[in-house]
Write an enzyme that holds these catalytic residues in place. Structure first.
Site: not given
Length: 227
Positions: A19, A93, A127, A160, A171
Site C-alpha cells: 500500500k 477502518r 526479514r 523481530r 495481524r
C-alpha cells in the site's frame, strides 16, 4: 471551460500488501494529496495535541482508538484539503467511520489491493536482522550468504517479534475481521475496485491505467511506461 470534479479516493490493503509503494506512485503520477491516518496519529501524538494524547492513551492500553476520535481527526484534516484531489490511507477502518465520511463528502473510488495472505506472510516473515549492527536481510531480495548467519560477523540472525509468522498471522486476521465489512460496504455502493496479484510491480500498471481514466498524469516521466 469545464472543470473536472475533484477525485475523492480511498486505498485499502492488508499490512505488507504494498500500500505504501502504490500510494507513493499515485502521488507521484497524479499529484493527489495523501492523507494517512497512521502518519496523522503519529504527528498528533508527537505534538501532544488533545486528540494525540487521547489516542496515545488507547494505544498504550492495547485498545483500538474509538471511531469518533479517528473520524474527528481525519475529517478535521480533510477540511483543509477541499480544493485538492486526495487519497485516504488507513481510514475508514470500520463501517461507522465509512458512514461518517459519507456524510461529509462523496467518495468516488476505493482501491483495494487484493494480495493473497500467503504472499504477504512470506513477504513479511522473510526479514531477519543482525541485532548488534542492525543489518537487515530479506530472504527474498537480499539473503545472507549462509542462511541464518550474518555475512560479516558469522553471528546468528534473529527475527523481530513483528516479523514472526504467528504475529503476522494475527495481524492479517485482525485486518480481515475489521476490514471485510468496509469492503462490502463500498462494494454494495459500486465504488470498490479490487486489484489482485502477488507483485506490486505487476498490479501497479492496472491501477495506473484505471486512475488515468480519472486524472491526468502530472509526472515528468514518460507516461506511456509507468514505473
Amino acid at each position: 471551460m469545464v472543470v473536472a470534479p475533484l477525485l475523492r479516493a480511498v486505498i485499502m490493503g492488508p499490512p505488507g500488501s504494498g500500500k505504501g509503494t502504490v500510494s507513493a506512485r499515485i502521488i507521484k503520477h497524479f499529484g493527489v494529496k495523501h492523507l494517512s491516518s497512521g502518519d496523522l496519529l503519529r504527528d498528533n501524538m508527537q505534538k501532544k495535541t488533545e486528540v494525540g494524547i487521547l489516542a496515545k492513551s488507547y494505544i498504550d492500553q492495547g485498545r483500538l482508538i474509538p471511531d469518533d476520535i479517528m473520524t474527528q481527526l481525519m475529517l478535521t484534516e480533510l477540511k483543509g484539503l477541499d480544493q485538492y484531489n486526495w487519497l485516504l490511507d488507513g481510514f475508514p477502518r470500520t463501517v461507522a467511520q465509512a458512514e461518517a465520511l459519507d456524510k461529509e463528502c462523496h467518495i468516488d473510488t476505493v482501491i483495494d489491493l487484493d494480495v493473497p495472505f500467503e504472499t504477504i506472510k512470506y513477504r513479511l516473515t522473510a526479514r531477519w536482522i543482525h541485532p548488534a549492527s542492525g543489518r537487515v536481510y530479506n530472504l527474498e531480495f537480499s539473503p545472507p550468504k549462509v542462511q541464518g548467519i550474518d555475512d560479516i560477523t558469522g553471528e546468528p540472525l534473529v527475527q523481530r517479534d513483528d516479523d514472526k509468522p504467528e504475529t503476522v498471522s494475527k495481524r492479517l486476521q485482525a485486518y480481515d475481521a475489521q476490514t471485510k465489512p468496509v469492503l462490502e460496504y463500498y462494494r454494495e455502493r459500486g465504488l470498490l475496485k479490487s486489484f489482485s496479484g502477488t507483485e506490486t510491480n505487476k498490479i501497479w500498471p492496472h491501477i495506473y491505467a484505471f486512475l488515468q481514466t480519472k486524472l491526468p498524469d502530472v509526472s515528468q516521466k514518460n507516461a506511456a511506461a509507468p514505473r
